[in-house]
Design a protein around this motif. Sequence first.
Motif: not given
Length: 382
Positions: A107-112
């Motif tokens: 899920p943190d990939a979306l922020r990146q």
Amino acid sequence: MKIAIPVERRAHERRVAATPDTVKKFIAMGIEVAVERGAGEASRIPDAAYQAAGATIVDSPAALLADADVVLKVQRPILAGEEGENELSLFKPGTLLIAILSPYANPDALRQYAEAGITAISLEFVPRITRAQSMDVLSSQSNLAGYRAVLEAVNVFDRAMPMMMTAAGTIAPARVMVLGAGVAGLQAIATAKRLGAIVSATDVRAASREQVESLGGKFVMVESDEVANAETAGGYAREMSDDYKRRQAELVAETLKKQDIAICTALIPGRKAPTLINDEMVYSMRPGSVIVDLAAEQGGNCTLTRPGEVVEINGVSIIGYYNVPSRLSADASALYAKNVLNYFTPLFNAETRQLAVNWQDEIVAASTLTRDGQIVHPNFQS
């Protein structure tokens, strides 16, 4: 406009996002295609084949991605904080990324992606509608995984699959049980039947019965009113109640005792794979039996699966390979590349030779994760 095809750098990945055939199609649209040197080697595609199709071979990822308008990948790029060079840092803002991005697991990939100004499209979110069938990467790759799963089992199984009648006596056919009758499961059933096995299968979706039986398999299922709502609108299995899971476990346990091979294919999008075979069931199986767990990367359908390994417990071999479609990299890449081409083509205006994306289109809206610096997919908005 330039499309870039990088080398896949994640472990266990041997596929590539474009083939010489799809490169020719992109170039015919008036698009420049650049391929990183060695991108197709693991799929038996030499650089010379890409060059013959009209692509430019580029030596470094930095040079490849610096001016790319579209990046086609199989798996998500390596991000900040992960092992390896940060691939995302090489993308220019506004790049369109099309790949299998596994957002639930990362899920943190979306922020990146959003912070980098990347438009990220995740192909596994393409809806299962008629218009999108030719873009369905989950189906194309699962089909190969189901086929390969049976071959992996046969490779470990130390008996014959079909009935064999000889002067010295008759060999009984192997008994194979497939858990989960989706695309991978149905292909596993078909492959095991072609090899002469007696096949049974189970699934929570009652609609699977006809498909299993049409392939010559015996359908094994818990009878319950709950199965009426066991399938999502997208054709996937829902997570069932604890009572149903208990009854299903009892049915599977009783059936497994008589099986030689079990192929586990059950997955629920966005959730850990359901447990279908527990420790006790494994110990009840006959020595020499084999379990192939295609859900190993999402926690496994078998409690004794070790992701990435083949282990033997109480005489039962449990296969938990990563990325099974990639073990058929040449065909997997060919199918995946066609899925990508079919997804991309409606996004491109051949007259202006520019992207002309209809963001309200059902397929595009369902598969777009980030755009204009924002996370836009409703499943991931806080």
